[in-house]
Design a protein around this motif. Structure first.
Motif, PDB file in Angstrom:
ATOM      1  N   TYR A  19     -15.255  -7.322 -16.421  1.00  0.00           N
ATOM      2  CA  TYR A  19     -15.674  -8.073 -15.412  1.00  0.00           C
ATOM      3  C   TYR A  19     -14.649  -8.058 -14.056  1.00  0.00           C
ATOM      4  O   TYR A  19     -13.419  -8.173 -14.464  1.00  0.00           O
ATOM      5  CB  TYR A  19     -15.732  -9.746 -15.867  1.00  0.00           C
ATOM      6  CG  TYR A  19     -15.999 -10.763 -14.764  1.00  0.00           C
ATOM      7  CD1 TYR A  19     -17.193 -10.886 -14.405  1.00  0.00           C
ATOM      8  CD2 TYR A  19     -14.937 -11.461 -14.290  1.00  0.00           C
ATOM      9  CE1 TYR A  19     -17.599 -11.842 -13.280  1.00  0.00           C
ATOM     10  CE2 TYR A  19     -15.175 -12.379 -13.134  1.00  0.00           C
ATOM     11  CZ  TYR A  19     -16.613 -12.381 -12.691  1.00  0.00           C
ATOM     12  OH  TYR A  19     -16.725 -13.264 -11.751  1.00  0.00           O
ATOM     13  N   GLN A  21     -14.554  -9.468  -9.969  1.00  0.00           N
ATOM     14  CA  GLN A  21     -14.998 -10.460  -8.769  1.00  0.00           C
ATOM     15  C   GLN A  21     -15.564  -9.980  -7.784  1.00  0.00           C
ATOM     16  O   GLN A  21     -16.302 -10.398  -7.062  1.00  0.00           O
ATOM     17  CB  GLN A  21     -13.777 -11.496  -8.546  1.00  0.00           C
ATOM     18  CG  GLN A  21     -13.251 -12.503  -9.997  1.00  0.00           C
ATOM     19  CD  GLN A  21     -14.571 -13.363  -9.897  1.00  0.00           C
ATOM     20  OE1 GLN A  21     -15.298 -13.638  -9.172  1.00  0.00           O
ATOM     21  NE2 GLN A  21     -14.191 -14.478 -10.818  1.00  0.00           N
ATOM     22  N   ASP A  40     -13.604 -17.384 -16.006  1.00  0.00           N
ATOM     23  CA  ASP A  40     -14.319 -16.641 -15.146  1.00  0.00           C
ATOM     24  C   ASP A  40     -15.889 -17.032 -15.161  1.00  0.00           C
ATOM     25  O   ASP A  40     -16.526 -17.061 -14.110  1.00  0.00           O
ATOM     26  CB  ASP A  40     -14.189 -15.264 -15.465  1.00  0.00           C
ATOM     27  CG  ASP A  40     -12.853 -14.625 -14.969  1.00  0.00           C
ATOM     28  OD1 ASP A  40     -11.911 -15.320 -14.338  1.00  0.00           O
ATOM     29  OD2 ASP A  40     -12.709 -13.568 -15.461  1.00  0.00           O
ATOM     30  N   ASN A  43     -16.542 -20.209 -13.590  1.00  0.00           N
ATOM     31  CA  ASN A  43     -16.514 -20.085 -12.098  1.00  0.00           C
ATOM     32  C   ASN A  43     -17.513 -19.608 -11.704  1.00  0.00           C
ATOM     33  O   ASN A  43     -18.010 -20.093 -10.364  1.00  0.00           O
ATOM     34  CB  ASN A  43     -15.273 -19.356 -11.868  1.00  0.00           C
ATOM     35  CG  ASN A  43     -13.929 -20.203 -12.056  1.00  0.00           C
ATOM     36  OD1 ASN A  43     -13.896 -21.249 -11.829  1.00  0.00           O
ATOM     37  ND2 ASN A  43     -13.031 -19.308 -12.280  1.00  0.00           N
ATOM     38  N   ILE A  44     -18.468 -18.364 -12.262  1.00  0.00           N
ATOM     39  CA  ILE A  44     -19.454 -17.833 -11.834  1.00  0.00           C
ATOM     40  C   ILE A  44     -20.617 -18.802 -11.759  1.00  0.00           C
ATOM     41  O   ILE A  44     -21.410 -19.081 -10.591  1.00  0.00           O
ATOM     42  CB  ILE A  44     -20.020 -16.794 -12.632  1.00  0.00           C
ATOM     43  CG1 ILE A  44     -18.962 -15.710 -12.473  1.00  0.00           C
ATOM     44  CG2 ILE A  44     -21.624 -16.380 -12.348  1.00  0.00           C
ATOM     45  CD1 ILE A  44     -19.350 -14.388 -13.266  1.00  0.00           C
ATOM     46  N   ASP A  47     -20.161 -21.160  -8.729  1.00  0.00           N
ATOM     47  CA  ASP A  47     -20.259 -20.522  -7.569  1.00  0.00           C
ATOM     48  C   ASP A  47     -21.954 -20.449  -7.140  1.00  0.00           C
ATOM     49  O   ASP A  47     -22.294 -20.626  -6.294  1.00  0.00           O
ATOM     50  CB  ASP A  47     -19.550 -19.172  -7.692  1.00  0.00           C
ATOM     51  CG  ASP A  47     -20.181 -18.429  -6.152  1.00  0.00           C
ATOM     52  OD1 ASP A  47     -19.648 -18.908  -5.232  1.00  0.00           O
ATOM     53  OD2 ASP A  47     -20.588 -17.332  -6.317  1.00  0.00           O
ATOM     54  N   LYS A  56     -26.416 -13.673 -11.123  1.00  0.00           N
ATOM     55  CA  LYS A  56     -25.075 -12.755 -10.866  1.00  0.00           C
ATOM     56  C   LYS A  56     -25.286 -11.792 -11.771  1.00  0.00           C
ATOM     57  O   LYS A  56     -25.009 -12.071 -13.058  1.00  0.00           O
ATOM     58  CB  LYS A  56     -24.037 -13.526 -10.616  1.00  0.00           C
ATOM     59  CG  LYS A  56     -22.831 -12.391 -10.381  1.00  0.00           C
ATOM     60  CD  LYS A  56     -21.628 -13.075  -9.941  1.00  0.00           C
ATOM     61  CE  LYS A  56     -20.297 -12.253  -9.777  1.00  0.00           C
ATOM     62  NZ  LYS A  56     -20.273 -11.694  -8.489  1.00  0.00           N
ATOM     63  N   VAL A  58     -23.133  -9.314 -13.862  1.00  0.00           N
ATOM     64  CA  VAL A  58     -21.497  -9.114 -14.015  1.00  0.00           C
ATOM     65  C   VAL A  58     -21.361  -7.876 -14.866  1.00  0.00           C
ATOM     66  O   VAL A  58     -20.208  -7.449 -14.915  1.00  0.00           O
ATOM     67  CB  VAL A  58     -21.282 -10.449 -14.993  1.00  0.00           C
ATOM     68  CG1 VAL A  58     -21.323 -11.476 -14.049  1.00  0.00           C
ATOM     69  CG2 VAL A  58     -21.700 -10.449 -16.163  1.00  0.00           C
TER      70      VAL A  58
END
Length: 159
Positions: A19, A21, A40, A43-44, A47, A56, A58
């Motif tokens: 992964y 960012q 992580d 957080n995705i 966001d 998203k 990844v």
């Protein structure tokens, strides 16, 4: 047996993915395992919600990808000609509608997807966290009764 093999491959890709960012989706690692930390992933989700973005990617593997996905009532039902989907439900719920006939089908540009307005005569399956939905190529699929539905979407070229 093939479904089990593909599901096992998808889960292996998930566990073995790297992964990053910055920029687009990182390429799938080769010759080593990778790791997606829960912090992580959380957080995705945050966001995506803050920016009102639904997806998203990844991990990009060419013939396969892993996406962090939010499903909304605006999402059209789809049919993929050459790829399969594995949905790993993480939060919320929805009713998956699969099979049947895709109504008002229109080919999407630059993809193997056909989108429609609804599915007629499909099978309904309630989904909750921890559930897995497997959708082979050529099968219409969409969602209704969506309530905070969050999932990992693993897509694999199958033909």
């Amino acid at each position: 047996m093939r479904v089990f093999g593909i599901s096992a491959l998808a889960l292996t890709l998930w566990v073995g993915a790297a992964y990053g960012q910055a920029g687009g989706a990182p390429p799938a690692p080769t010759g080593k395992a990778g790791y997606f930390a829960n912090s992580d992933i959380q957080n995705i989700w945050q966001d995506l919600e803050a920016r009102q973005v639904l997806n998203k990617r990844v991990l990009e593997g060419g013939t396969h990808s892993i996406n962090v996905r939010i499903v909304t009532p605006r999402d059209a039902p789809l049919v993929h000609a050459n790829s399969l989907d594995i949905w790993l439900v993480q939060a919320g719920g929805a009713t998956a509608v699969t099979g049947g006939e895709l109504l008002d089908a229109k080919k999407r540009p630059n993809s193997d997807d056909v989108a429609g307005s609804a599915i007629k005569g499909g099978t309904e399956q309630p989904l909750k966290p921890g559930d897995v939905l497997y959708v082979p190529p050529g099968v219409p699929h969409g969602f209704k009764d969506i309530a905070g539905f969050r999932a990992f979407l693993i897509r694999i070229d199958a033909k």
